[in-house]
Design a protein around this motif. Structure first.
Motif, mmCIF file in Angstrom:
data_model
loop_
_atom_site.group_PDB
_atom_site.id
_atom_site.type_symbol
_atom_site.label_atom_id
_atom_site.label_comp_id
_atom_site.label_asym_id
_atom_site.label_seq_id
_atom_site.Cartn_x
_atom_site.Cartn_y
_atom_site.Cartn_z
ATOM 1 N N MET A 94 34.763 35.886 25.889
ATOM 2 C CA MET A 94 34.474 35.448 27.531
ATOM 3 C C MET A 94 35.304 34.434 27.735
ATOM 4 O O MET A 94 35.790 33.774 28.563
ATOM 5 C CB MET A 94 33.094 35.341 27.702
ATOM 6 N N VAL A 97 38.994 34.818 28.009
ATOM 7 C CA VAL A 97 39.202 35.625 29.435
ATOM 8 C C VAL A 97 39.268 34.568 30.485
ATOM 9 O O VAL A 97 40.055 34.677 31.457
ATOM 10 C CB VAL A 97 38.294 36.854 29.399
ATOM 11 N N PHE A 98 38.068 33.951 30.465
ATOM 12 C CA PHE A 98 38.150 32.654 31.623
ATOM 13 C C PHE A 98 39.336 31.714 31.513
ATOM 14 O O PHE A 98 39.868 31.535 32.663
ATOM 15 C CB PHE A 98 36.803 32.015 31.594
ATOM 16 N N ASN A 101 42.238 33.577 32.875
ATOM 17 C CA ASN A 101 42.334 33.899 34.080
ATOM 18 C C ASN A 101 42.645 32.873 34.954
ATOM 19 O O ASN A 101 43.169 32.894 36.126
ATOM 20 C CB ASN A 101 40.692 34.655 34.654
ATOM 21 N N SER A 102 42.454 31.554 34.576
ATOM 22 C CA SER A 102 42.816 30.231 35.144
ATOM 23 C C SER A 102 44.305 29.937 35.099
ATOM 24 O O SER A 102 44.807 29.124 36.046
ATOM 25 C CB SER A 102 42.048 29.109 34.666
ATOM 26 N N ASP A 108 43.012 39.494 38.528
ATOM 27 C CA ASP A 108 41.765 38.908 38.114
ATOM 28 C C ASP A 108 41.353 39.553 36.884
ATOM 29 O O ASP A 108 40.611 40.432 36.626
ATOM 30 C CB ASP A 108 40.695 39.318 39.324
ATOM 31 N N VAL A 110 39.082 38.629 34.685
ATOM 32 C CA VAL A 110 37.713 38.735 34.770
ATOM 33 C C VAL A 110 36.954 40.109 35.085
ATOM 34 O O VAL A 110 36.334 40.620 34.164
ATOM 35 C CB VAL A 110 36.797 37.443 35.322
ATOM 36 N N GLU A 111 37.476 40.548 36.119
ATOM 37 C CA GLU A 111 37.184 41.880 36.566
ATOM 38 C C GLU A 111 37.735 42.899 35.747
ATOM 39 O O GLU A 111 37.065 43.884 35.361
ATOM 40 C CB GLU A 111 37.558 41.998 38.069
ATOM 41 N N LEU A 115 33.736 41.554 33.123
ATOM 42 C CA LEU A 115 32.988 40.318 32.693
ATOM 43 C C LEU A 115 32.501 39.750 34.216
ATOM 44 O O LEU A 115 31.829 38.765 34.306
ATOM 45 C CB LEU A 115 33.885 39.423 32.177
ATOM 46 N N THR A 116 32.419 40.677 35.322
ATOM 47 C CA THR A 116 32.209 40.278 36.370
ATOM 48 C C THR A 116 30.277 40.019 36.348
ATOM 49 O O THR A 116 29.911 39.181 37.150
ATOM 50 C CB THR A 116 32.360 41.333 37.685
ATOM 51 N N VAL A 119 29.469 36.792 35.425
ATOM 52 C CA VAL A 119 29.734 35.737 36.457
ATOM 53 C C VAL A 119 28.517 35.791 37.522
ATOM 54 O O VAL A 119 28.163 34.902 37.995
ATOM 55 C CB VAL A 119 31.034 35.920 37.163
ATOM 56 N N PRO A 136 31.978 44.469 27.575
ATOM 57 C CA PRO A 136 33.177 44.272 28.381
ATOM 58 C C PRO A 136 34.179 44.932 27.720
ATOM 59 O O PRO A 136 34.107 45.615 26.513
ATOM 60 C CB PRO A 136 33.518 42.727 28.279
#
Length: 375
Positions: A94, A97-98, A101-102, A108, A110-111, A115-116, A119, A136
């Motif tokens: 996680m 991935v975060f 994603n940044s 996206d 995260v989606e 992992l939505t 969030v 996930p």
């Protein structure tokens, strides 16, 4: 076979780990040469079957040497280690991935990684993680292995003594599960993506293969092309390969595929381990075993590296799970050029091989002081 290990088992476990990594990096060109592109089954079947093979081989010997309860204790201890690894691996995944994603603005991640739920409902997600209901993408094989291994003490004594009876019961459960709707609960889609009630059959078949591998064998003198089972298996593998390759050109596939065959064949469920997937893997495994019965072909340098990855399958699998989103991030930042996709795929596989080499080196260094104490 050093230390009683069959290098062929380690080789195919290591190869499955490479394929799993490549398959989980989107748009990866090397993902086009993995098992899923030439048949109905993929590396997941290899992973589960060989997990059952290795587990029954190892813990069956412990049960015969030290008794049933000692074998149970070691099985459950291993399952607990896997459970703890799963928790930490998910937390690490996680975070990666975060972070990725940044740095990727066009997608996206995260989606895409499922992992939505974390969030939107972080507290519930933590509870679901502990209950193995929050899984996930990339994380499905490990919880499946935990459940299958934890259930091994229930069948191990009978599997060693009455292997045919255990396989028959396992097959009955496999056939009833989709019809009865048996599965475990999960957050995504409501059930586990790898249904352990059906996938247990492949685990049990791996264990049965381990039992049979220890029995005396009568040599088959007939050429392979005169062995009906080999011919039938090879034909099935070839037909499955042609059908799978035709999926790349839907117009051609729809033109030559008979409607009756299409209605019978599709959908090919991975969740419930569709019979055509199961039979394809078993046929492929049988053909492979017949074509390469010995282990001499594993002695070259490349095969040796892959075998070593198979010997440290848990650690290498975890690294592959971590590397996949990082490779995806790097590829996306480079606009998914073929050169970058190939680079990340090759470097990822080399890092996995490097981890196995490092772990083996540490193991050898640990043995040296012990050996010195006995001299």
């Amino acid at each position: 076979m050093p230390n009683g290990r069959d290098p062929r088992i380690d080789f195919f476990r290591g190869l499955a780990l490479i394929f799993i990594f490549w398959d989980h990096v989107p748009h990866n060109p090397l993902g086009q040469i993995t098992l899923r592109n030439v048949g109905f089954s993929d590396a997941a079947e290899v992973f589960v079957f060989l997990a059952g093979f290795a587990a029954v081989l190892a813990y069956g010997k412990i049960m015969q040497r030290d008794g049933y309860w000692m074998a149970c204790l070691k099985i459950l201890r291993r399952a607990w280690v896997l459970y703890v690894v799963h928790i930490f691996l998910l937390a690490l995944l996680m975070g990666i991935v975060f972070f990725a994603n940044s740095h990727v603005e066009t997608r996206d991640l995260v989606e895409e990684m499922g992992l939505t739920h974390f969030v939107t409902h972080p507290q519930q997600a933590l509870t679901d993680e502990l209950l193995l209901r929050f899984k996930p993408n990339l994380m499905d094989p490990l919880p499946l292995y935990i459940v299958l291994l934890a259930g091994l003490p229930l069948v191990l004594p009978m599997l060693v003594r009455k292997v045919e009876a255990v396989v028959a019961v396992s097959l009955a459960i496999y056939l009833l599960a989709p019809w009865m709707g048996w599965n475990l609960r999960a957050i995504s889609d409501g059930v586990w993506y790898f249904n352990p009630v059906t996938w247990q059959l492949l685990f049990v078949l791996g264990g049965a293969a381990a039992i049979y591998s220890q029995r005396p064998k009568t040599a088959e003198t007939r050429p392979l092309l005169r062995q009906p089972l080999f011919v039938a298996s090879a034909v099935y593998v070839l037909v499955a390969g042609v059908i799978t390759l035709s999926w790349r050109w839907p117009e051609i596939h729809d033109a030559w595929m008979p409607a009756a065959l299409s209605n019978w064949l599709y959908p090919i469920s991975k969740t419930d381990l569709s019979p055509v997937r199961l039979v394809h893997f078993l046929a492929l495994a049988y053909v492979t075993a017949k074509l390469w019965p010995g282990a001499g072909w594993t002695q070259n340098r490349v095969a040796g590296e892959i075998c070593r990855m198979g010997r440290y399958s848990l650690e290498v699998f975890c690294l592959g799970v971590v590397l996949a989103p990082l490779a995806d991030m790097i590829n996306a930042m480079a606009n998914d050029t073929v050169a970058m996709q190939l680079t990340t795929a090759v470097i990822g596989a080399l890092l996995m091989a490097g981890l196995a080499a490092w772990l083996e080196l540490i193991k050898r260094l640990d043995r040296q002081p012990r050996a010195a104490l006995h001299t």
